[in-house]
Write a protein that holds these residues in place. Structure first.
Motif, mmCIF file in Angstrom:
data_model
loop_
_atom_site.group_PDB
_atom_site.id
_atom_site.type_symbol
_atom_site.label_atom_id
_atom_site.label_comp_id
_atom_site.label_asym_id
_atom_site.label_seq_id
_atom_site.Cartn_x
_atom_site.Cartn_y
_atom_site.Cartn_z
ATOM 1 N N ARG A 1 15.848 -16.220 6.623
ATOM 2 C CA ARG A 1 14.965 -16.665 7.972
ATOM 3 C C ARG A 1 14.232 -15.436 7.943
ATOM 4 O O ARG A 1 13.740 -16.058 9.136
ATOM 5 N N VAL A 2 15.079 -14.251 8.083
ATOM 6 C CA VAL A 2 13.956 -13.001 9.072
ATOM 7 C C VAL A 2 12.740 -12.427 7.994
ATOM 8 O O VAL A 2 12.035 -11.364 8.526
ATOM 9 N N GLY A 3 12.365 -13.068 6.770
ATOM 10 C CA GLY A 3 11.261 -13.039 6.593
ATOM 11 C C GLY A 3 9.610 -12.409 7.108
ATOM 12 O O GLY A 3 9.456 -12.280 6.966
ATOM 13 N N PRO A 4 9.724 -13.574 7.490
ATOM 14 C CA PRO A 4 8.633 -13.323 8.208
ATOM 15 C C PRO A 4 8.554 -12.648 9.917
ATOM 16 O O PRO A 4 7.642 -11.795 9.520
ATOM 17 N N LEU A 5 9.780 -12.107 9.605
ATOM 18 C CA LEU A 5 9.482 -11.063 10.664
ATOM 19 C C LEU A 5 9.769 -9.204 10.205
ATOM 20 O O LEU A 5 8.981 -8.821 10.715
ATOM 21 N N VAL A 6 10.319 -9.594 9.039
ATOM 22 C CA VAL A 6 10.433 -8.374 7.942
ATOM 23 C C VAL A 6 8.561 -8.610 8.173
ATOM 24 O O VAL A 6 8.040 -7.093 8.095
ATOM 25 N N ASP A 7 8.157 -9.222 7.594
ATOM 26 C CA ASP A 7 6.770 -9.270 6.752
ATOM 27 C C ASP A 7 5.919 -9.199 8.163
ATOM 28 O O ASP A 7 4.633 -8.535 7.591
ATOM 29 N N ALA A 8 6.383 -9.142 9.027
ATOM 30 C CA ALA A 8 5.228 -8.866 10.605
ATOM 31 C C ALA A 8 5.399 -7.601 10.049
ATOM 32 O O ALA A 8 3.780 -6.906 10.999
ATOM 33 N N THR A 9 5.657 -6.734 10.103
ATOM 34 C CA THR A 9 5.417 -5.416 10.237
ATOM 35 C C THR A 9 4.804 -4.965 8.505
ATOM 36 O O THR A 9 4.692 -3.514 8.460
ATOM 37 N N ARG A 10 4.461 -5.642 7.803
ATOM 38 C CA ARG A 10 4.299 -5.042 6.046
ATOM 39 C C ARG A 10 4.695 -4.050 6.119
ATOM 40 O O ARG A 10 4.026 -2.911 5.240
ATOM 41 N N PRO A 11 6.194 -4.082 5.668
ATOM 42 C CA PRO A 11 6.528 -1.918 4.569
ATOM 43 C C PRO A 11 5.788 -2.950 3.408
ATOM 44 O O PRO A 11 5.856 -3.672 2.829
ATOM 45 N N TYR A 12 5.387 -1.289 2.869
ATOM 46 C CA TYR A 12 5.426 -1.669 2.246
ATOM 47 C C TYR A 12 5.853 -0.595 0.661
ATOM 48 O O TYR A 12 6.348 -0.079 1.120
ATOM 49 N N VAL A 13 6.323 -1.901 -0.594
ATOM 50 C CA VAL A 13 7.139 -1.672 -1.198
ATOM 51 C C VAL A 13 6.752 -2.061 -2.189
ATOM 52 O O VAL A 13 6.218 -2.946 -3.228
ATOM 53 N N ASP A 14 6.914 -0.959 -3.258
ATOM 54 C CA ASP A 14 6.640 -0.915 -4.483
ATOM 55 C C ASP A 14 8.029 -1.037 -5.746
ATOM 56 O O ASP A 14 9.132 -0.045 -4.913
ATOM 57 N N GLY A 15 7.847 -0.781 -6.742
ATOM 58 C CA GLY A 15 8.623 -0.627 -8.187
ATOM 59 C C GLY A 15 10.300 -1.818 -8.138
ATOM 60 O O GLY A 15 10.981 -1.355 -8.667
ATOM 61 N N LEU A 16 9.375 -2.826 -7.503
ATOM 62 C CA LEU A 16 10.808 -3.664 -7.535
ATOM 63 C C LEU A 16 11.084 -4.351 -8.902
ATOM 64 O O LEU A 16 12.402 -4.834 -9.482
ATOM 65 N N MET B 1 6.490 1.567 6.914
ATOM 66 C CA MET B 1 7.733 1.617 6.118
ATOM 67 C C MET B 1 7.469 2.033 5.034
ATOM 68 O O MET B 1 6.416 0.774 4.488
ATOM 69 N N TYR B 2 7.412 3.050 4.029
ATOM 70 C CA TYR B 2 7.289 2.871 2.824
ATOM 71 C C TYR B 2 8.097 2.965 1.636
ATOM 72 O O TYR B 2 8.640 3.973 2.163
ATOM 73 N N LEU B 3 8.636 2.066 0.783
ATOM 74 C CA LEU B 3 9.411 2.141 -0.023
ATOM 75 C C LEU B 3 9.481 1.735 -1.448
ATOM 76 O O LEU B 3 7.967 1.023 -1.182
ATOM 77 N N ARG B 4 9.576 2.805 -2.289
ATOM 78 C CA ARG B 4 9.635 2.826 -3.487
ATOM 79 C C ARG B 4 10.541 3.237 -4.324
ATOM 80 O O ARG B 4 11.263 4.027 -4.303
ATOM 81 N N PRO C 1 -4.738 3.191 6.796
ATOM 82 C CA PRO C 1 -5.724 2.307 8.444
ATOM 83 C C PRO C 1 -4.470 2.252 8.703
ATOM 84 O O PRO C 1 -4.430 2.148 10.396
ATOM 85 N N TYR C 2 -3.033 1.382 7.985
ATOM 86 C CA TYR C 2 -1.822 0.859 8.785
ATOM 87 C C TYR C 2 -1.036 1.686 9.188
ATOM 88 O O TYR C 2 0.076 0.876 9.419
ATOM 89 N N ARG C 3 -0.707 2.670 8.852
ATOM 90 C CA ARG C 3 0.302 3.628 9.406
ATOM 91 C C ARG C 3 1.170 3.028 10.774
ATOM 92 O O ARG C 3 2.542 3.777 10.309
ATOM 93 N N ARG C 4 0.125 3.343 11.310
ATOM 94 C CA ARG C 4 1.161 2.988 12.756
ATOM 95 C C ARG C 4 1.191 2.143 13.404
ATOM 96 O O ARG C 4 0.670 1.626 14.569
ATOM 97 N N LEU C 5 0.816 0.912 12.594
ATOM 98 C CA LEU C 5 1.470 -0.250 12.921
ATOM 99 C C LEU C 5 0.282 -1.483 13.381
ATOM 100 O O LEU C 5 0.609 -1.989 14.530
ATOM 101 N N ASP C 6 -0.677 -0.618 13.701
ATOM 102 C CA ASP C 6 -2.552 -0.866 14.711
ATOM 103 C C ASP C 6 -2.223 -2.230 14.669
ATOM 104 O O ASP C 6 -3.182 -2.095 12.879
ATOM 105 N N PRO C 7 -2.854 -3.303 14.871
ATOM 106 C CA PRO C 7 -2.771 -4.698 14.799
ATOM 107 C C PRO C 7 -4.589 -4.511 14.167
ATOM 108 O O PRO C 7 -4.663 -5.602 12.631
#
Length: 281
Positions: free
Chosen positions: A25-40, A216-219, A264-270
């Motif tokens: 149920r924390v998906g919306p909270l995690v997604d709010a910061t939009r972590p960059y994730v690739d390679g799943l 956050m950027y995860l590969r 442009p979003y690297r510092r979480l600027d809304p």
């Protein structure tokens, strides 16, 4: 101290159900910061793989990697944790066990792999968390290759997991060989007997310890096969697998650094949220 997988108690199983309920149920909270994730797509769907990652000052990877893997594959990742953390008792120890944590040891890794469970390890350990000036986004493995040896024994594919962003939440002010670094290293050796837990001087926003907002950027890299080819000496193959894993992580961190520089979003600027870079699909 027990270095193998300890049987779960009823309380640990109850806590795990509670943690899984929360994680779902924390998906919306995690997604709010939009972590960059690739390679799943590189994750073996049978859940049989060893994730090898880099530690950061913020420790975000310890939570983000298991979270995204569970969401993608539906399996509980078993992190191998520092032996100091493994000594925790009471509720803290039970929460760690409920999250899948196991004291890091070759015996524990072998037992988990014999069960075909996904395992997560950070070869840099505590030293890689305590980053001093100039050490950001680097691997501090000090020749550690145990993860490669155990993976080879079980023909376990290795999935390098590179996390960028956790080392920028705080700024390190002094080098490891500074007066402060040597002093805290000596204190750590005296109190704990360890040589890898010197404490850096950190700074957050301005002169405070308030975390600096960072995306956050995860590969997750392509799996590295560990089955030894014929005619290659065992120790030589261990060194080869370790080198390939380290190189994959270093290349991924470098690539993510170039990508972040254009985000442009690297510092979480809304204000830049709508133009945040997204992984290619």
């Amino acid at each position: 101290m027990n270095t193998t997988v300890v049987p779960e108690t009823a309380r640990v199983r109850a806590l795990r159900r509670a943690l899984e309920y929360t994680a779902d149920r924390v998906g919306p909270l995690v997604d709010a910061t939009r972590p960059y994730v690739d390679g799943l797509e590189h994750l073996p769907r049978d859940g049989r793989f060893l994730l090898v990652g880099n530690h950061t000052q913020a420790g975000v990877e310890s939570f983000l990697v298991p979270y995204v893997v569970r969401r993608a594959v539906g399996v509980l990742v078993r992190p191998l944790v520092d032996r100091q953390m493994g000594r925790m008792r009471g509720l803290s120890g039970d929460l760690l066990a409920a999250a899948g944590g196991v004291v890091g040891s070759p015996e524990a890794a072998r037992e988990l792999m014999s069960r075909d469970e996904p395992v997560l390890v950070f070869p840099g350990g505590a030293r890689e968390i305590s980053k001093f000036k100039g050490e950001q986004n680097t691997l501090l493995w000090e020749g550690r290759a145990g993860f490669a040896r155990v993976a080879i024994e079980h023909s376990y594919p290795i999935v390098p997991a590179a996390l960028l962003g956790g080392d920028e939440i705080y700024r390190s002010l002094v080098a490891r060989d500074s007066v402060w670094g040597r002093l805290t290293g000596a204190v750590s050796r005296r109190l704990t007997g360890r040589t890898d837990t010197a404490m850096p001087l950190l700074q957050g926003i301005g002169p405070t310890m308030i975390p600096r907002p960072q995306r956050m950027y995860l590969r997750l890299c392509a799996p590295i096969e560990t089955a030894a080819p014929e005619g290659v000496a065992a120790q030589e193959w261990v060194a080869t697998v370790k080198r390939r894993t380290q190189q994959a992580l270093e290349h991924a961190l470098a690539d993510l650094g170039e990508l972040r520089a254009t985000d442009p979003y690297r510092r979480l600027d809304p204000r830049a949220r709508s133009v945040a870079l997204e992984p290619a699909r």
